[in-house]
Write an enzyme that holds these catalytic residues in place. Structure first.
Site, PDB file in Angstrom:
ATOM      1  N   THR A   1      -5.516  73.420  -0.379  1.00 29.52           N
ATOM      2  CA  THR A   1      -4.894  72.337  -1.178  1.00 29.52           C
ATOM      3  C   THR A   1      -3.600  72.045  -0.755  1.00 29.52           C
ATOM      4  OG1 THR A   1      -6.084  73.057  -3.158  1.00 29.52           O
ATOM      5  CG2 THR A   1      -3.997  72.210  -3.527  1.00 29.52           C
TER       6      THR A   1
ATOM      7  N   VAL B   1     -13.450  72.665 -12.331  1.00 28.13           N
ATOM      8  CA  VAL B   1     -12.320  72.286 -12.162  1.00 28.13           C
ATOM      9  C   VAL B   1     -11.360  73.228 -11.872  1.00 28.13           C
ATOM     10  CG1 VAL B   1     -10.626  70.734 -13.238  1.00 28.13           C
ATOM     11  CG2 VAL B   1     -12.858  69.699 -13.323  1.00 28.13           C
ATOM     12  N   GLY B   2     -10.768  73.144 -11.052  1.00 31.87           N
ATOM     13  CA  GLY B   2      -9.478  74.178 -10.952  1.00 31.87           C
ATOM     14  C   GLY B   2      -8.150  73.995 -11.490  1.00 31.87           C
ATOM     15  N   ASP B   3      -7.084  74.631 -10.924  1.00 22.11           N
ATOM     16  CA  ASP B   3      -5.717  74.508 -11.764  1.00 22.11           C
ATOM     17  C   ASP B   3      -5.156  73.228 -11.227  1.00 22.11           C
ATOM     18  OD1 ASP B   3      -5.913  75.872  -8.965  1.00 22.11           O
ATOM     19  OD2 ASP B   3      -3.598  75.503  -9.028  1.00 22.11           O
TER      20      ASP B   3
ATOM     21  N   THR C   1      -0.718  76.479  -4.650  1.00 18.96           N
ATOM     22  CA  THR C   1      -2.024  76.633  -4.190  1.00 18.96           C
ATOM     23  C   THR C   1      -2.546  77.980  -4.530  1.00 18.96           C
ATOM     24  OG1 THR C   1      -3.347  76.293  -2.162  1.00 18.96           O
ATOM     25  CG2 THR C   1      -0.922  76.967  -1.997  1.00 18.96           C
ATOM     26  N   GLY C   2      -3.825  78.211  -4.491  1.00 19.64           N
ATOM     27  CA  GLY C   2      -4.167  79.611  -4.684  1.00 19.64           C
ATOM     28  C   GLY C   2      -5.634  79.696  -5.432  1.00 19.64           C
ATOM     29  N   HIS C   3      -5.830  80.841  -6.155  1.00 20.02           N
ATOM     30  CA  HIS C   3      -6.987  80.899  -6.773  1.00 20.02           C
ATOM     31  C   HIS C   3      -6.918  80.349  -8.166  1.00 20.02           C
ATOM     32  CE1 HIS C   3      -9.844  83.595  -9.187  1.00 20.02           C
ATOM     33  NE2 HIS C   3     -10.772  82.752  -8.439  1.00 20.02           N
ATOM     34  N   GLY C   4      -7.426  79.138  -8.262  1.00 23.12           N
ATOM     35  CA  GLY C   4      -7.502  78.216  -9.341  1.00 23.12           C
ATOM     36  C   GLY C   4      -7.623  79.335 -10.808  1.00 23.12           C
TER      37      GLY C   4
HETATM   38  N1  ASP Z   1      -6.178  75.989  -6.525  1.00 25.72           N
HETATM   39  C1  ASP Z   1      -7.374  75.361  -5.965  1.00 25.72           C
HETATM   40  C2  ASP Z   1      -8.476  75.380  -6.921  1.00 25.72           C
HETATM   41  O1  ASP Z   1      -8.694  76.462  -7.221  1.00 25.72           O
HETATM   42  C3  ASP Z   1      -7.572  75.745  -4.603  1.00 25.72           C
HETATM   43  C4  ASP Z   1      -6.420  75.758  -3.594  1.00 25.72           C
HETATM   44  O2  ASP Z   1      -5.279  75.871  -3.847  1.00 25.72           O
HETATM   45  O3  ASP Z   1      -6.797  75.565  -2.672  1.00 25.72           O
HETATM   46  O4  ASP Z   1      -9.239  74.727  -7.246  1.00 25.72           O
END
Ligand code: ASP
Length: 299
Positions: A163, A192-194, A214-217
């Site tokens: 992201t 849908v993520g974060d 960015t990271g695990h949504g």
């Molecule tokens: N945060 C994003 C999601 O989970 C992924 C990412 O940070 O690349 O959709």
């Protein structure tokens, strides 16, 4: 106030062959944002431009070049936040918009609402003259290959956080943040993520600071990572410590990994990541410093 900007191009185990495109991409994005700030543009203009450039750059999981979902098409999420008013605009699950961050800004400024999804968001894009693209225009060969491999291996999704995001302070001292993503590779349709959720993928409050994540949504949402990091600026004394503590809390409470960039109301930068690498660039006076941060160099 001297204007400033920090951008990220995701936090994951960026492979050696992708280091250069990531580095060049974040450098260019930060430079475009800084030019806008130096010519009197607002923090909102700067983060929109920086993120929109990275959406157009296929190196990242945003706009063109995004990861494909389980059905083999791209679904995009994006959000922009205004630190002056706490207003934000966000869009989720759009398939036919080339620059979702531009649509998010239009949502914030031209509607009385904050968030639109899927078909309704795409209708707004048409109404505001952004135009719609054929979904195939967002797909690149590299991602078709990744998708085929994931399908062959029977993997639901892989944890690559590519992201993009930007945080800026303009010459008035106003703060803004923006985040844009294609989400996780091989995600379920409609997931849908974060990134488009306020306080999760981004947050901005002129009185305290602004952040993009960015990271695990699913982990990020559970701790409201960006708001958590902004709230920690006071108690930790510095945006860098705030980013580190927020990510530590996320890891301890959910097991999720990620990365953050911040600017506080005094204009101090902060960043941290719990992943192996993170692509970063920030302004230092008139210059741009771009680098791939390595986990073992994190304090
Ligand atoms: N945060 C994003 C999601 O989970 C992924 C990412 O940070 O690349 O959709």
């Amino acid at each position: 106030m001297k204007p400033r900007i920090i951008v990220h191009g995701g936090a994951w185990s960026i492979s050696d062959d992708l280091m250069k495109p990531h580095l060049n991409g974040v450098r260019k994005a930060a430079g475009l944002g800084l030019n806008i700030l130096n010519s009197g543009g607002s923090a909102l203009d700067a983060v929109e431009q920086a993120v929109s450039y990275m959406e157009d750059n296929p190196a990242f999981d945003a706009g063109v070049g995004s990861f494909l979902n389980e059905k083999g098409f791209v679904e995009l999420d994006a959000m922009i936040v205004d630190g002056r008013t706490l207003k934000f605009g966000s869009v989720a699950s759009v398939r036919r918009v080339r620059n979702p961050i531009r649509l998010a800004r239009l949502v914030m400024e031209r509607t009385e609402f904050h968030m639109f999804v899927s078909e309704g968001a795409e209708r707004l894009a048409e109404r505001f003259g952004l135009g719609l693209v054929d979904p195939s225009e967002l797909i690149v060969e590299r991602e078709v290959e990744r998708w085929k491999n994931l399908r062959r291996e029977g993997k639901r999704s892989s944890y690559i956080f590519s992201t993009v995001g930007a945080v800026a302070m303009d010459s008035n001292g106003d703060l803004a943040a923006a985040t844009s993503t294609g989400g996780l590779p091989n995600k379920m349709v409609g997931r849908v993520g974060d990134s488009p959720l306020i306080g999760c993928g981004a947050y901005a409050d002129n009185l305290v600071g602004a952040a993009s994540a960015t990271g695990h949504g699913e982990s990020t949402m559970r701790v409201l990572l960006s708001k958590l990091a902004v709230d920690l600026i006071h108690s930790t004394g510095h945006p860098k410590s705030a980013a580190e503590v927020a990510l530590k809390i996320m890891k301890e409470r959910t097991g999720g990994l990620g990365g953050l960039i911040l600017i506080d109301s005094a204009g101090r930068f902060g960043y941290a990541h719990t992943t192996r690498r993170m692509a970063l660039a920030y302004s230092k006076g008139e210059k741009i410093v771009a680098f791939i941060s390595e986990e073992d160099r994190q304090t």
